[in-house]
Design a protein around this motif. Structure first.
Motif, PDB file in Angstrom:
ATOM      1  N   ARG A  72     -97.952 -46.503  54.689  1.00 11.37           N
ATOM      2  CA  ARG A  72     -97.025 -47.285  55.641  1.00 11.37           C
ATOM      3  C   ARG A  72     -97.106 -48.388  55.606  1.00 11.37           C
ATOM      4  NH1 ARG A  72     -96.539 -43.503  61.305  1.00 11.37           N
ATOM      5  NH2 ARG A  72     -94.497 -43.044  60.992  1.00 11.37           N
TER       6      ARG A  72
ATOM      7  N   MET B 112     -87.940 -44.586  59.987  1.00 11.64           N
ATOM      8  CA  MET B 112     -87.681 -44.521  61.288  1.00 11.64           C
ATOM      9  C   MET B 112     -88.528 -45.409  62.145  1.00 11.64           C
ATOM     10  SD  MET B 112     -84.565 -43.470  61.313  1.00 11.64           S
ATOM     11  CE  MET B 112     -84.173 -44.069  59.673  1.00 11.64           C
TER      12      MET B 112
ATOM     13  N   LYS C 267     -99.827 -43.240  71.141  1.00  9.63           N
ATOM     14  CA  LYS C 267     -99.208 -44.381  70.445  1.00  9.63           C
ATOM     15  C   LYS C 267     -98.382 -45.269  71.282  1.00  9.63           C
ATOM     16  CE  LYS C 267     -96.605 -40.908  68.460  1.00  9.63           C
ATOM     17  NZ  LYS C 267     -95.672 -40.216  67.765  1.00  9.63           N
TER      18      LYS C 267
ATOM     19  N   LYS D 221     -89.994 -52.607  70.027  1.00 14.15           N
ATOM     20  CA  LYS D 221     -88.670 -52.810  69.350  1.00 14.15           C
ATOM     21  C   LYS D 221     -87.808 -54.165  69.947  1.00 14.15           C
ATOM     22  CE  LYS D 221     -87.782 -48.390  66.819  1.00 14.15           C
ATOM     23  NZ  LYS D 221     -89.163 -48.117  66.941  1.00 14.15           N
TER      24      LYS D 221
ATOM     25  N   ARG E  72     -86.035 -46.070  71.938  1.00 11.38           N
ATOM     26  CA  ARG E  72     -86.909 -45.736  70.819  1.00 11.38           C
ATOM     27  C   ARG E  72     -88.276 -46.470  70.890  1.00 11.38           C
ATOM     28  NH1 ARG E  72     -83.553 -45.206  65.180  1.00 11.38           N
ATOM     29  NH2 ARG E  72     -85.489 -43.806  64.581  1.00 11.38           N
TER      30      ARG E  72
ATOM     31  N   ARG F 293     -81.458 -44.434  51.223  1.00 15.44           N
ATOM     32  CA  ARG F 293     -82.917 -44.510  51.994  1.00 15.44           C
ATOM     33  C   ARG F 293     -84.017 -44.082  50.846  1.00 15.44           C
ATOM     34  NH1 ARG F 293     -86.613 -42.895  56.794  1.00 15.44           N
ATOM     35  NH2 ARG F 293     -86.822 -40.863  55.880  1.00 15.44           N
TER      36      ARG F 293
ATOM     37  N   GLN G 277     -87.635 -37.272  57.223  1.00 12.83           N
ATOM     38  CA  GLN G 277     -88.265 -36.733  55.809  1.00 12.83           C
ATOM     39  C   GLN G 277     -87.688 -35.401  55.297  1.00 12.83           C
ATOM     40  OE1 GLN G 277     -90.228 -38.721  53.938  1.00 12.83           O
ATOM     41  NE2 GLN G 277     -90.111 -40.461  55.419  1.00 12.83           N
TER      42      GLN G 277
ATOM     43  N   ILE H  19     -89.223 -33.232  67.360  1.00 11.77           N
ATOM     44  CA  ILE H  19     -89.837 -34.565  67.365  1.00 11.77           C
ATOM     45  C   ILE H  19     -88.704 -35.391  67.180  1.00 11.77           C
ATOM     46  CG2 ILE H  19     -91.071 -36.316  66.449  1.00 11.77           C
ATOM     47  CD1 ILE H  19     -93.322 -34.033  66.001  1.00 11.77           C
TER      48      ILE H  19
ATOM     49  N   CYS I   6     -87.439 -37.618  64.859  1.00 12.69           N
ATOM     50  CA  CYS I   6     -87.683 -39.016  64.504  1.00 12.69           C
ATOM     51  C   CYS I   6     -86.516 -39.923  64.292  1.00 12.69           C
ATOM     52  CB  CYS I   6     -88.487 -39.057  63.033  1.00 12.69           C
ATOM     53  SG  CYS I   6     -90.300 -38.289  63.111  1.00 12.69           S
TER      54      CYS I   6
HETATM   55  C1  HEM Z   1     -99.464 -35.877  62.677  1.00 18.37           C
HETATM   56  C2  HEM Z   1     -98.025 -35.910  63.011  1.00 18.37           C
HETATM   57  C3  HEM Z   1     -97.135 -36.851  62.674  1.00 18.37           C
HETATM   58  C4  HEM Z   1     -97.063 -37.525  61.660  1.00 18.37           C
HETATM   59  C5  HEM Z   1     -97.510 -37.409  60.412  1.00 18.37           C
HETATM   60  C6  HEM Z   1     -95.820 -38.395  61.862  1.00 18.37           C
HETATM   61  C7  HEM Z   1     -95.044 -39.283  60.998  1.00 18.37           C
HETATM   62  C8  HEM Z   1     -93.819 -39.813  61.010  1.00 18.37           C
HETATM   63  C9  HEM Z   1     -93.271 -40.564  60.250  1.00 18.37           C
HETATM   64  C10 HEM Z   1     -93.531 -40.582  58.766  1.00 18.37           C
HETATM   65  C11 HEM Z   1     -92.018 -41.030  60.830  1.00 18.37           C
HETATM   66  C12 HEM Z   1     -90.997 -41.560  60.127  1.00 18.37           C
HETATM   67  C13 HEM Z   1     -89.930 -40.789  59.698  1.00 18.37           C
HETATM   68  C14 HEM Z   1     -89.092 -41.020  58.475  1.00 18.37           C
HETATM   69  O1  HEM Z   1     -88.564 -42.333  58.714  1.00 18.37           O
HETATM   70  O2  HEM Z   1     -88.571 -40.233  57.887  1.00 18.37           O
HETATM   71  C15 HEM Z   1     -92.211 -40.591  62.321  1.00 18.37           C
HETATM   72  C16 HEM Z   1     -91.383 -41.287  63.052  1.00 18.37           C
HETATM   73  C17 HEM Z   1     -91.282 -40.899  64.440  1.00 18.37           C
HETATM   74  N1  HEM Z   1     -92.267 -39.826  65.093  1.00 18.37           N
HETATM   75 FE1  HEM Z   1     -93.798 -39.112  64.124  1.00 18.37          FE
HETATM   76  N2  HEM Z   1     -95.364 -38.231  63.076  1.00 18.37           N
HETATM   77  C18 HEM Z   1     -96.148 -37.413  63.833  1.00 18.37           C
HETATM   78  C19 HEM Z   1     -96.209 -36.742  64.982  1.00 18.37           C
HETATM   79  C20 HEM Z   1     -95.296 -37.164  65.931  1.00 18.37           C
HETATM   80  C21 HEM Z   1     -95.293 -36.709  67.231  1.00 18.37           C
HETATM   81  C22 HEM Z   1     -96.344 -35.509  67.923  1.00 18.37           C
HETATM   82  C23 HEM Z   1     -94.259 -37.253  67.841  1.00 18.37           C
HETATM   83  C24 HEM Z   1     -93.805 -37.069  69.367  1.00 18.37           C
HETATM   84  C25 HEM Z   1     -94.387 -37.643  70.349  1.00 18.37           C
HETATM   85  C26 HEM Z   1     -93.477 -38.162  67.047  1.00 18.37           C
HETATM   86  C27 HEM Z   1     -92.438 -38.928  67.298  1.00 18.37           C
HETATM   87  C28 HEM Z   1     -91.948 -39.860  66.334  1.00 18.37           C
HETATM   88  C29 HEM Z   1     -90.728 -40.525  66.774  1.00 18.37           C
HETATM   89  C30 HEM Z   1     -90.091 -40.581  67.802  1.00 18.37           C
HETATM   90  C31 HEM Z   1     -90.514 -41.080  65.498  1.00 18.37           C
HETATM   91  C32 HEM Z   1     -89.340 -42.180  65.243  1.00 18.37           C
HETATM   92  C33 HEM Z   1     -89.816 -43.392  65.214  1.00 18.37           C
HETATM   93  C34 HEM Z   1     -89.002 -44.650  65.955  1.00 18.37           C
HETATM   94  O3  HEM Z   1     -87.703 -44.314  66.703  1.00 18.37           O
HETATM   95  O4  HEM Z   1     -89.393 -45.773  65.990  1.00 18.37           O
HETATM   96  N3  HEM Z   1     -94.304 -37.916  65.883  1.00 18.37           N
HETATM   97  N4  HEM Z   1     -93.250 -40.165  62.238  1.00 18.37           N
END
Ligand code: HEM
Ligand code: SF4
Ligand code: SF4
Ligand code: SF4
Ligand code: SF4
Lengths: 426, 357
Positions: free
Chosen positions: A93, A127, A204, A208, A222, B61, B130, B175, B177
């Motif tokens: 990242r 994202m 976390k 934004k 977000r 993307r 992803q 979740i 994202c």
């Molecule tokens: C080990 C666990 C996790 C990993 C490795 C992870 C990884 C990621 C990644 C890679 C993204 C970007 C997705 C993309 O652009 O394709 C993302 C975004 C996001 N994740 Fe996680 N995630 C994890 C757990 C969680 C959990 C538990 C939550 C909920 C509380 C969460 C909520 C989100 C949200 C809401 C986004 C969107 C970010 C935004 O709108 O700024 N994630 N996460």
């Protein structure tokens, strides 16, 4: 590493279905690129397996660069017996340039680092706003980070830490921008960079930043701490352009789409002179009329920001929408920026001292109540923070409680105290 | 794990001032207005009279380093070596002369072949996640389903004839994202996690108990080993525990489905921002092209296009015509599952005698 990957035959009948059609196909792109990085053949074969079985083959693990708690999202494949080069296939990242602006030199540099150390797959953007580089083994991940650092980039944002920020293009190319979103994003990132690198929070935290209420950075839903541009006092109106707009679009259009759509009914139309008048004290800076008539209307001169708090997606208590924390703040000078980060520090301190493990700020506020949150952060309540006052009549009025003997514990321990005994120190 | 070479270097965000197009530098904070010239092409006019033309193309993307280099070549050839990306993963090429716009468009067509659009009242690129390409939690794919859906919605990307802009998002687990959208596609699970007691990672136990929003997880000794159990009646199949612990497997290739949500809005324009609401559930998860998703999204878009008024976002349109009309126009069945039972449930009921008949 990708270069040494064993040659394997690409066999992706399901994915081939994603190669036709007008939208650009990442499958076609990656297939071609697999000539350079043979590991991609294994990646696409595994992806094709997922398409066949509707099953996912990635597991997480933890890898950290020394001194960093965030920045690498480690992925290991369940199918590494079949696809040995996917045994370790991690994501790095990278903190993106605010507003996602690049020089081609900078972007090529990213491409080179991604290719040199791994599979050379790049996502623009994650994202969470960041640059995502995919496909590094353990060694490659660390070398990638090293290379990024050497070329002035930085990584971070996973675990119970601050995330990379995300902001709209703002003053660089938008007439609606009420503050410098890019500069503020850089300032917050740099000031709190240790929180991005080393998870130290209860959970976390995301920022934004949008230059105006159009919220192109998707801040309000977000992010935990959205910063949205606004102004106070009169909106800028060029009456000659208003008249020109009326001449071009017709009165009916203006009545239906500007006057009638103002949420606070604060625009009146003077049909005789083809002018409009805005009841500025009642304008909520929603941006609609400016969007319809960008030539005629502009934000007022006394610009600043509204700071909100508490947005996050559904886990765990359901979605929370951010709400107003600071109705207006100037954000022009460097001192203003420092004031902003000092303020954030105070909010964080209260949250981290009192929030439970895995409790986002919005969830914390949900548990203890906004009134208590404001008190804890030392922020004066303001009616612009609410839609309407409470309707629940069960209230602990501290001021009206009977007085207590010296030394006796406070009558109304704050709701956020999990152990009321400790409230003497509050 | 190999030896780490890095010492913490808290470098922070890149110096964006070096990445700005010269016209942006000259007119920073001094922009006057903008116009849409045609779908995919904008002009921003500065108070100085300077103009900056932007051509917006939809990107996949996920791209190879070579494709990123092609993007750079185009920007070198026409844009003085600068470019930017948008929140919804579009790429924007910018140039200062109007006469440069058509040659730029021609080069984009020739070198990338990416569609131009996503400006004004159109469907912009899909915010997506992803999926099976690279996450540990997905029940579906995101980049692939986005590709398939954008193929089907291409005319809505390249034309500007909807009532207002439409943001679509697509996420491969709860979740979510990709977050809220005017139209949003999400994976839905249909049973409680199946616990792999043998693989229980003891270190995560207290966390996995704590993360459950329904307090449905309890520590339990299984075959003499520390593990957990789930109170099935409490569990709401959210998958939060699965995000915490891989041994709480919630996905099921047989039973997982997709649901579509509508009316999410982040902008403050006209009405306050809103969350998205359930429109239709039980859509099969059908790689490689998810035709049932396309069909449902098209139903929503065509009803919106036909009956939406200018500037109304999807949620505002439904607010005006009423949900009964929305279900009538789309043909989606309204069911008891559409009635909320979450934290905001009571406030989502029609607490009035105001009924469209
Ligand atoms: C080990 C666990 C996790 C990993 C490795 C992870 C990884 C990621 C990644 C890679 C993204 C970007 C997705 C993309 O652009 O394709 C993302 C975004 C996001 N994740 Fe996680 N995630 C994890 C757990 C969680 C959990 C538990 C939550 C909920 C509380 C969460 C909520 C989100 C949200 C809401 C986004 C969107 C970010 C935004 O709108 O700024 N994630 N996460
Ligand atoms: S949020 Fe406002 S200032 Fe920022 S890009 Fe969008 S319209 Fe412009
Ligand atoms: S910005 Fe919004 S609230 Fe203010 S006058 Fe325009 S439409 Fe009305
Ligand atoms: S939506 Fe879920 S499965 Fe998809 S990328 Fe995000 S966390 Fe992973
Ligand atoms: S799926 Fe959700 S509700 Fe069910 S046990 Fe896991 S965290 Fe709790």
């Amino acid at each position: 590493m990708g270069n040494d990957a064993k040659k394997m035959v690409m066999n992706t009948p399901m994915l081939d279905e994603l190669e036709s059609g007008p939208w650009p196909s990442f499958i076609t792109d990656l297939k071609k690129y697999s000539e350079k990085r043979p590991v991609i053949t294994q990646l696409l074969n595994q992806l094709n397996d997922s398409y066949e079985t509707k099953w996912n083959y990635w597991q997480g693990k933890i890898i950290n660069c020394s001194g960093y708690g965030g920045g690498i999202i480690a992925r290991v494949s369940d199918k590494s017996d079949v696809y040995p080069d996917l045994a370790n296939f991690h994501t790095v990242r990278v903190i993106e340039p605010p507003g996602w602006v690049y020089s081609t030199d900078a972007l090529r540099n990213i491409a080179d680092i991604a290719e040199r150390n791994g599979a050379g797959i790049i996502q623009l953007h994650g994202m969470s706003g960041d640059i995502l580089l995919l496909g590094f083994d353990d060694e490659g991940s660390l070398q990638c980070c090293e290379d990024l650092m050497n070329d002035g980039w930085d990584i971070g944002g996973s675990g119970a830490a601050m995330r990379t920020l995300q902001c709209c293009v703002g003053q660089a190319r938008c007439e609606m921008a009420c503050y410098d979103t890019m500069k503020t994003t850089k300032h917050i990132t740099d000031t709190f960079i240790e929180y991005l690198h080393r998870p130290e929070f209860v959970y976390k935290c995301k920022f934004k930043l949008s230059g105006c209420g159009n919220d192109c950075a998707n801040a309000i839903v977000r992010s935990d701490l959205p910063i949205i541009g606004t102004w106070r006092g009169p909106m800028e109106i060029k009456q000659s352009e208003v008249a020109a707009f009326i001449d071009k679009k017709g009165l009916d259009y203006v009545i239906d789409n500007v006057i009638a759509r103002c949420p606070t009914n604060c625009i009146s139309l003077k049909t005789a002179t083809k002018e409009i008048e805005v009841d500025d004290a009642n304008c909520v800076h929603c941006m609609h009329c400016l969007n319809v008539m960008p030539k005629a209307l502009s934000p007022g001169k006394d610009k600043g920001v509204t700071i909100l708090v508490g947005g996050h997606r559904t886990l765990k208590i359901g979605d929370t929408m951010s709400s107003v924390l600071v109705p207006f703040m100037k954000l022009e000078t460097d001192e203003d920026l420092v004031k902003l980060t000092d303020f954030i520090d105070e909010v964080w301190e209260f949250w981290n001292d009192n929030g439970m493990d895995h409790e986002r700020i919005g969830e914390f506020i949900h548990r203890i109540g906004m009134g208590n949150f404001l008190k804890g952060c030392g922020i004066e309540p303001d009616p612009r923070m609410i839609r309407e006052p409470r309707t629940t009549s069960y209230i602990k009025f501290e001021e009206l409680a009977p007085s207590r003997m010296e030394g006796e514990r406070e009558q109304n321990p704050p709701v956020w105290n999990r152990e009321p005994e400790s409230s003497e120190t509050m | 794990m190999s030896e780490t070479k890095l010492a913490p270097r808290d470098q922070g965000a890149p110096d964006y001032t070096k990445f700005l197009h010269p016209v942006m530098v000259d007119n920073y904070g001094e922009w006057d207005y903008h116009e849409r010239i045609k779908p995919g092409v904008l002009v921003h006019v500065a108070k100085s009279g300077d103009k900056l033309f932007t051509v917006r193309a939809g990107s996949p993307r996920t791209m190879s380093a070579d494709t990123v280099r092609i993007i750079c070549e185009i920007a070198d050839q026409h844009c003085e070596g600068f470019l930017r990306f948008t929140t919804r993963c579009n790429v924007e090429f910018m140039c200062r002369e109007e006469s440069e716009v058509e040659p730029l468009i021609a080069t984009i067509g020739e070198k990338l072949g990416w569609p131009l659009g996503g400006t004004g009242p159109s469907v912009s690129n899909i915010a997506h996640t992803q999926g099976w390409l690279h996450c540990n939690l997905p029940g579906s794919d995101a980049a692939g389903s986005t590709k398939a859906l954008m193929d089907d919605l291409i005319a809505d990307f390249t034309q500007e004839d909807l009532p207002n802009r439409v943001h679509i998002s697509s996420s491969c687990c709860q979740i979510n994202c990709a977050s809220h959208g005017d139209i949003s596609i999400i994976v839905q699970h249909h049973h409680a996690p199946r616990i792999d007691h043998n693989n229980m990672q003891i270190c995560e136990l207290p966390k996995v108990v704590a993360i459950c929003p329904a307090a449905a997880i309890r520590p339990k000794l299984v075959n003499g080993k520390e593990s957990v159990e789930i109170v099935e009646e409490k569990c709401m199949y959210c998958g939060a525990c699965h995000g915490q612990c891989p041994s709480m497997e919630i996905r099921d290739s047989e039973t997982d489905t997709l649901s579509i949500w509508v009316g999410g809005k982040m902008s403050n324009a006209r009405s306050a921002p809103t969350f998205m609401k359930l429109a239709v559930w039980g859509i099969p998860n059908t790689p490689p092209r998810w035709p049932e998703v396309s069909e449902a999204v098209k139903k929503i878009l065509s009803a919106y296009k036909e009956t939406g008024k200018p500037w109304e976002r999807v949620g505002e349109w439904i607010d005006r015509i009423g949900w009964a009309k929305f279900f009538e126009l789309t043909g989606f069945p309204f069911t008891r599952y559409h009635i909320d039972d979450g934290p905001e449930a009571l406030s989502t009921l029609n607490r009035s005698a105001m009924v469209r008949l």
